[in-house]
Design a protein around this motif. Structure first.
Motif, PDB file in Angstrom:
ATOM      1  N   THR A 222      11.512  56.173  61.320  1.00  0.00           N
ATOM      2  CA  THR A 222      12.784  56.122  62.037  1.00  0.00           C
ATOM      3  C   THR A 222      13.039  57.481  62.659  1.00  0.00           C
ATOM      4  OG1 THR A 222      14.129  56.876  60.149  1.00  0.00           O
ATOM      5  CG2 THR A 222      13.771  54.479  60.378  1.00  0.00           C
ATOM      6  N   ALA A 223      13.772  57.477  63.767  1.00  0.00           N
ATOM      7  CA  ALA A 223      14.208  58.715  64.405  1.00  0.00           C
ATOM      8  C   ALA A 223      15.632  58.498  64.903  1.00  0.00           C
ATOM      9  CB  ALA A 223      13.283  59.097  65.555  1.00  0.00           C
ATOM     10  N   GLY A 224      16.594  59.044  64.181  1.00  0.00           N
ATOM     11  CA  GLY A 224      17.989  58.858  64.554  1.00  0.00           C
ATOM     12  C   GLY A 224      18.469  57.439  64.387  1.00  0.00           C
ATOM     13  N   VAL A 225      18.017  56.765  63.348  1.00  0.00           N
ATOM     14  CA  VAL A 225      18.402  55.375  63.092  1.00  0.00           C
ATOM     15  C   VAL A 225      19.086  55.224  61.742  1.00  0.00           C
ATOM     16  CG1 VAL A 225      17.486  53.058  62.640  1.00  0.00           C
ATOM     17  CG2 VAL A 225      16.704  54.338  64.627  1.00  0.00           C
TER      18      VAL A 225
ATOM     19  N   TYR B 251       4.038  49.342  67.220  1.00  0.00           N
ATOM     20  CA  TYR B 251       4.982  48.243  67.038  1.00  0.00           C
ATOM     21  C   TYR B 251       6.394  48.802  67.088  1.00  0.00           C
ATOM     22  CZ  TYR B 251       0.926  45.761  65.090  1.00  0.00           C
ATOM     23  OH  TYR B 251      -0.302  45.184  64.897  1.00  0.00           O
ATOM     24  N   ALA B 252       7.351  47.928  67.426  1.00  0.00           N
ATOM     25  CA  ALA B 252       8.754  48.340  67.453  1.00  0.00           C
ATOM     26  C   ALA B 252       9.643  47.199  67.015  1.00  0.00           C
ATOM     27  CB  ALA B 252       9.157  48.790  68.853  1.00  0.00           C
ATOM     28  N   ILE B 253      10.684  47.534  66.259  1.00  0.00           N
ATOM     29  CA  ILE B 253      11.785  46.607  66.070  1.00  0.00           C
ATOM     30  C   ILE B 253      13.008  47.237  66.716  1.00  0.00           C
ATOM     31  CG2 ILE B 253      10.799  45.684  63.950  1.00  0.00           C
ATOM     32  CD1 ILE B 253      13.061  47.040  62.423  1.00  0.00           C
TER      33      ILE B 253
ATOM     34  N   GLU C   5       7.890  51.811  64.793  1.00  0.00           N
ATOM     35  CA  GLU C   5       9.164  52.509  64.889  1.00  0.00           C
ATOM     36  C   GLU C   5      10.285  51.515  64.638  1.00  0.00           C
ATOM     37  OE1 GLU C   5      11.894  55.554  67.499  1.00  0.00           O
ATOM     38  OE2 GLU C   5      10.165  54.649  68.495  1.00  0.00           O
ATOM     39  N   VAL C   6      11.125  51.837  63.694  1.00  0.00           N
ATOM     40  CA  VAL C   6      12.288  51.023  63.350  1.00  0.00           C
ATOM     41  C   VAL C   6      13.467  51.525  64.167  1.00  0.00           C
ATOM     42  CG1 VAL C   6      13.853  50.345  61.504  1.00  0.00           C
ATOM     43  CG2 VAL C   6      11.405  50.575  61.038  1.00  0.00           C
ATOM     44  N   GLY C   7      13.902  50.722  65.141  1.00  0.00           N
ATOM     45  CA  GLY C   7      14.963  51.143  66.046  1.00  0.00           C
ATOM     46  C   GLY C   7      14.417  51.984  67.178  1.00  0.00           C
ATOM     47  N   ALA C   8      13.551  51.387  67.999  1.00  0.00           N
ATOM     48  CA  ALA C   8      12.816  52.147  69.014  1.00  0.00           C
ATOM     49  C   ALA C   8      13.597  52.413  70.287  1.00  0.00           C
ATOM     50  CB  ALA C   8      11.526  51.401  69.370  1.00  0.00           C
ATOM     51  N   ASN C   9      14.691  51.672  70.522  1.00  0.00           N
ATOM     52  CA  ASN C   9      15.424  51.751  71.773  1.00  0.00           C
ATOM     53  C   ASN C   9      14.463  51.591  72.957  1.00  0.00           C
ATOM     54  OD1 ASN C   9      17.376  53.393  73.931  1.00  0.00           O
ATOM     55  ND2 ASN C   9      18.433  52.097  72.448  1.00  0.00           N
ATOM     56  N   ILE C  10      14.490  52.495  73.935  1.00  0.00           N
ATOM     57  CA  ILE C  10      13.627  52.325  75.111  1.00  0.00           C
ATOM     58  C   ILE C  10      12.254  52.964  74.931  1.00  0.00           C
ATOM     59  CG2 ILE C  10      15.578  52.104  76.682  1.00  0.00           C
ATOM     60  CD1 ILE C  10      15.030  55.003  77.598  1.00  0.00           C
ATOM     61  N   GLY C  11      11.975  53.451  73.735  1.00  0.00           N
ATOM     62  CA  GLY C  11      10.617  53.890  73.429  1.00  0.00           C
ATOM     63  C   GLY C  11      10.275  55.315  73.776  1.00  0.00           C
ATOM     64  N   LEU C  12      11.257  56.206  73.804  1.00  0.00           N
ATOM     65  CA  LEU C  12      10.942  57.598  74.124  1.00  0.00           C
ATOM     66  C   LEU C  12       9.975  58.204  73.118  1.00  0.00           C
ATOM     67  CD1 LEU C  12      14.456  58.926  75.221  1.00  0.00           C
ATOM     68  CD2 LEU C  12      12.562  58.193  76.673  1.00  0.00           C
ATOM     69  N   ASN C  13      10.093  57.819  71.859  1.00  0.00           N
ATOM     70  CA  ASN C  13       9.161  58.328  70.845  1.00  0.00           C
ATOM     71  C   ASN C  13       7.792  57.669  70.977  1.00  0.00           C
ATOM     72  OD1 ASN C  13      11.222  59.931  69.504  1.00  0.00           O
ATOM     73  ND2 ASN C  13      12.045  57.974  68.793  1.00  0.00           N
ATOM     74  N   LEU C  14       7.774  56.365  71.157  1.00  0.00           N
ATOM     75  CA  LEU C  14       6.502  55.648  71.246  1.00  0.00           C
ATOM     76  C   LEU C  14       5.733  56.012  72.513  1.00  0.00           C
ATOM     77  CD1 LEU C  14       7.652  52.151  69.946  1.00  0.00           C
ATOM     78  CD2 LEU C  14       6.300  53.860  68.721  1.00  0.00           C
TER      79      LEU C  14
END
Length: 212
Positions: free
Chosen positions: A118-121, A75-77, A54-63
């Protein structure tokens, strides 16, 4: 290497910290994300993705949701330090799978991850840096590329929390096809806030058909 932009500086600083604080890890949020990603991942052909970035994962709600429906290595950036600390504290990912990076400069090898998303990035990346971000994600992806973003048929800039150049809408799916001739549309859809609880966003899933 993609240069640091005004928008990147916003997300690394207090503006990004405030975004982290606004996010909450609620069971209902995870539930609706599980439903959304189950729908999307069911469209993948053949073996399910073995690795997902995930590109732009923030606190990982998607992951957090994806980890409940997939055995993929995740993985996350994420450029915001407070968000990365949350990912690590909550054991969303292994420390070595969390990167302080931006979409335009991903510290992973060519075709090293099955699915990059990406999700909202992309909506927060200015037009001057958008193609660089697309090319980096395309470089790292081995099989699939996924974008979940606000849509507009023509590019438009939207005021966002007091900032005039922090949110952009456009046809993000169409740009993938404009830039790369080795991508094949697999599926696309729309998540309606009234029924999903998510923002009104479009999503596009693409498959790499051959080496670029």
């Amino acid at each position: 290497m993609s240069p640091e932009t005004k928008q990147t500086e916003l997300w690394r600083g207090a503006f990004g910290d405030a975004y982290v604080d606004r996010n909450s890890i609620e069971p209902e949020t995870i539930r609706r994300n599980i439903s959304a990603y189950s729908e999307i991942l069911s469209c993948a052909e053949g073996a399910p993705p073995r690795s997902i970035l995930e590109v732009g994962a923030n606190i990982g709600l998607n992951l957090r949701a994806i980890s409940q429906i997939s055995d993929a290595e995740l993985y996350a950036i994420e450029p915001n330090g407070k968000a990365r600390e949350t990912l690590l504290r909550d054991q969303v990912l292994k420390e070595e799978n969390i990167f302080d990076a931006i979409a335009g400069d991903i510290p992973l090898g060519d075709r090293s991850v099955d699915l990059v998303f990406t999700a909202g990035v992309l909506i927060h990346i200015p037009e001057s840096e958008l193609e660089t971000a697309y090319r980096e994600m395309h470089r790292v992806a081995d099989r699939y590329l996924l974008s979940i973003e606000y849509f507009s048929p023509t590019p438009v800039v939207i005021p966002y929390r007091g900032e005039t150049e922090a949110l952009f809408k456009r046809d993000f799916g169409g740009l993938w096809l404009d830039l790369f001739d080795d991508l094949e549309p697999v599926a696309n859809g729309f998540f309606w806030k009234r029924t999903t609880g998510m923002d009104d966003v479009n999503w596009w899933l693409f498959r790499k058909t051959r080496s670029a």
